[in-house]
Motif scaffolding. Structure first.
Motif, mmCIF file in Angstrom:
data_model
loop_
_atom_site.group_PDB
_atom_site.id
_atom_site.type_symbol
_atom_site.label_atom_id
_atom_site.label_comp_id
_atom_site.label_asym_id
_atom_site.label_seq_id
_atom_site.Cartn_x
_atom_site.Cartn_y
_atom_site.Cartn_z
ATOM 1 N N MET A 107 0.750 -1.701 -0.222
ATOM 2 C CA MET A 107 -0.163 0.479 -0.327
ATOM 3 C C MET A 107 0.895 1.053 -0.020
ATOM 4 S SD MET A 107 -3.285 1.789 0.388
ATOM 5 C CE MET A 107 -3.842 2.664 0.539
ATOM 6 N N VAL A 108 2.049 1.557 1.087
ATOM 7 C CA VAL A 108 2.215 1.823 1.256
ATOM 8 C C VAL A 108 3.459 2.451 -0.502
ATOM 9 C CG1 VAL A 108 4.749 3.347 2.350
ATOM 10 C CG2 VAL A 108 3.111 2.753 3.352
ATOM 11 N N LYS A 109 3.609 1.929 -1.204
ATOM 12 C CA LYS A 109 4.911 1.466 -1.936
ATOM 13 C C LYS A 109 4.140 2.212 -3.046
ATOM 14 C CE LYS A 109 7.567 -1.068 -4.888
ATOM 15 N NZ LYS A 109 8.585 -1.830 -4.950
ATOM 16 N N THR A 110 2.368 1.792 -3.455
ATOM 17 C CA THR A 110 2.097 2.314 -4.159
ATOM 18 C C THR A 110 1.508 3.946 -4.175
ATOM 19 O OG1 THR A 110 0.602 0.061 -3.890
ATOM 20 C CG2 THR A 110 -0.499 1.802 -5.549
ATOM 21 N N ILE A 111 1.228 4.467 -3.044
ATOM 22 C CA ILE A 111 1.135 5.520 -2.281
ATOM 23 C C ILE A 111 2.818 6.313 -3.260
ATOM 24 C CG2 ILE A 111 0.841 7.484 -0.946
ATOM 25 C CD1 ILE A 111 -0.627 5.480 0.329
ATOM 26 N N ILE A 112 3.580 6.224 -3.050
ATOM 27 C CA ILE A 112 5.349 5.977 -3.177
ATOM 28 C C ILE A 112 5.517 5.871 -4.842
ATOM 29 C CG2 ILE A 112 7.277 6.381 -2.985
ATOM 30 C CD1 ILE A 112 7.450 5.032 -0.269
ATOM 31 N N MET A 113 4.680 4.784 -5.126
ATOM 32 C CA MET A 113 4.596 5.222 -6.887
ATOM 33 C C MET A 113 4.232 6.519 -7.467
ATOM 34 S SD MET A 113 6.532 3.276 -8.791
ATOM 35 C CE MET A 113 6.918 1.904 -9.899
ATOM 36 N N VAL A 114 3.123 6.400 -6.759
ATOM 37 C CA VAL A 114 1.711 7.891 -7.537
ATOM 38 C C VAL A 114 2.596 8.567 -7.204
ATOM 39 C CG1 VAL A 114 -0.258 8.988 -7.633
ATOM 40 C CG2 VAL A 114 -0.129 6.256 -7.546
ATOM 41 N N ILE A 138 16.019 17.004 -7.132
ATOM 42 C CA ILE A 138 16.588 16.280 -5.553
ATOM 43 C C ILE A 138 14.791 15.232 -5.324
ATOM 44 C CG2 ILE A 138 16.758 16.864 -3.224
ATOM 45 C CD1 ILE A 138 17.403 19.645 -4.148
ATOM 46 N N LEU A 139 14.028 15.903 -5.653
ATOM 47 C CA LEU A 139 12.496 14.817 -4.871
ATOM 48 C C LEU A 139 12.317 13.405 -5.730
ATOM 49 C CD1 LEU A 139 9.461 17.016 -3.990
ATOM 50 C CD2 LEU A 139 10.852 15.829 -2.236
ATOM 51 N N PHE A 140 13.301 13.719 -6.960
ATOM 52 C CA PHE A 140 12.667 12.566 -7.954
ATOM 53 C C PHE A 140 14.217 11.547 -7.911
ATOM 54 C CE2 PHE A 140 14.832 10.427 -12.247
ATOM 55 C CZ PHE A 140 13.455 10.747 -12.472
ATOM 56 N N ILE A 141 15.128 12.152 -7.216
ATOM 57 C CA ILE A 141 16.254 11.048 -6.841
ATOM 58 C C ILE A 141 16.256 10.052 -5.304
ATOM 59 C CG2 ILE A 141 18.928 11.236 -5.857
ATOM 60 C CD1 ILE A 141 19.603 13.061 -8.565
ATOM 61 N N ILE A 142 15.549 11.289 -4.686
ATOM 62 C CA ILE A 142 14.812 11.135 -3.421
ATOM 63 C C ILE A 142 14.417 9.945 -3.383
ATOM 64 C CG2 ILE A 142 14.461 10.904 -1.037
ATOM 65 C CD1 ILE A 142 15.383 13.495 -1.253
ATOM 66 N N ILE A 143 12.974 9.844 -4.267
ATOM 67 C CA ILE A 143 11.878 9.039 -3.925
ATOM 68 C C ILE A 143 12.770 7.812 -5.028
ATOM 69 C CG2 ILE A 143 9.899 8.351 -4.663
ATOM 70 C CD1 ILE A 143 9.126 11.366 -4.203
ATOM 71 N N ALA A 144 13.797 7.806 -6.342
ATOM 72 C CA ALA A 144 14.331 6.138 -7.209
ATOM 73 C C ALA A 144 14.958 5.758 -6.031
ATOM 74 C CB ALA A 144 14.318 7.188 -7.990
ATOM 75 N N LEU A 145 15.754 6.455 -5.082
ATOM 76 C CA LEU A 145 16.464 5.684 -4.271
ATOM 77 C C LEU A 145 15.763 4.905 -2.809
ATOM 78 C CD1 LEU A 145 19.295 7.848 -3.760
ATOM 79 C CD2 LEU A 145 19.487 6.129 -5.156
ATOM 80 N N LEU A 146 14.770 5.737 -2.706
ATOM 81 C CA LEU A 146 13.936 4.607 -1.942
ATOM 82 C C LEU A 146 13.157 3.623 -2.859
ATOM 83 C CD1 LEU A 146 12.416 4.890 0.787
ATOM 84 C CD2 LEU A 146 10.608 7.102 0.493
ATOM 85 N N LEU A 147 12.863 3.905 -3.431
ATOM 86 C CA LEU A 147 11.846 2.926 -4.466
ATOM 87 C C LEU A 147 12.634 1.349 -4.645
ATOM 88 C CD1 LEU A 147 9.565 4.914 -6.891
ATOM 89 C CD2 LEU A 147 8.857 3.008 -4.930
ATOM 90 N N ASP A 148 13.555 1.625 -5.040
ATOM 91 C CA ASP A 148 15.095 0.667 -5.192
ATOM 92 C C ASP A 148 15.484 -0.057 -3.875
ATOM 93 O OD1 ASP A 148 16.409 -0.709 -7.459
ATOM 94 O OD2 ASP A 148 18.348 0.836 -6.100
ATOM 95 N N SER A 149 15.155 0.529 -2.848
ATOM 96 C CA SER A 149 15.792 0.229 -1.432
ATOM 97 C C SER A 149 14.720 -1.863 -1.306
ATOM 98 C CB SER A 149 16.154 0.851 -0.159
ATOM 99 O OG SER A 149 14.519 1.408 -0.101
ATOM 100 N N LYS A 150 15.240 -2.276 -0.511
ATOM 101 C CA LYS A 150 14.614 -3.444 0.042
ATOM 102 C C LYS A 150 13.539 -2.729 1.789
ATOM 103 C CE LYS A 150 16.837 -5.951 -2.903
ATOM 104 N NZ LYS A 150 16.187 -6.413 -4.632
#
Length: 80
Positions: free
Chosen positions: A1-8, A66-78
């Motif tokens: 659920m949280v991953k879906t919100i972050i992806m949106v 900056i937000l783009f990079i942070i969220i991309a790294l967050l989504l790539d993490s486990k």
């Protein structure tokens, strides 16, 4: 659920970043100033660069980048 919100949020940032980057003007001198010999830095708009439309777009681009990079790294993490 949280991953879906972050992806949106990530997709919205991607779209906003694309639109803002495309709406910025290039750094090259315009044809009018090269013909008339006008110097942008000595004009009123050249002296007030910090509060112009281009300056605001540049700041928004920086924040979204900056937000783009942070969220991309967050989504790539486990984490999710």
């Amino acid at each position: 659920m949280v991953k879906t919100i972050i992806m949106v949020v990530y997709v919205i940032i991607c779209i906003a970043l694309t639109i803002i980057v495309l709406s910025q003007e290039g750094k090259s001198a315009s044809l009018t100033s090269s013909i008339t010999g006008g110097n942008y830095d000595n004009s009123y708009w050249g002296k007030n660069k910090g509060s112009s439309k281009d300056a605001v777009l540049r700041k928004i681009t920086t924040v979204l980048g900056i937000l783009f990079i942070i969220i991309a790294l967050l989504l790539d993490s486990k984490l999710f």
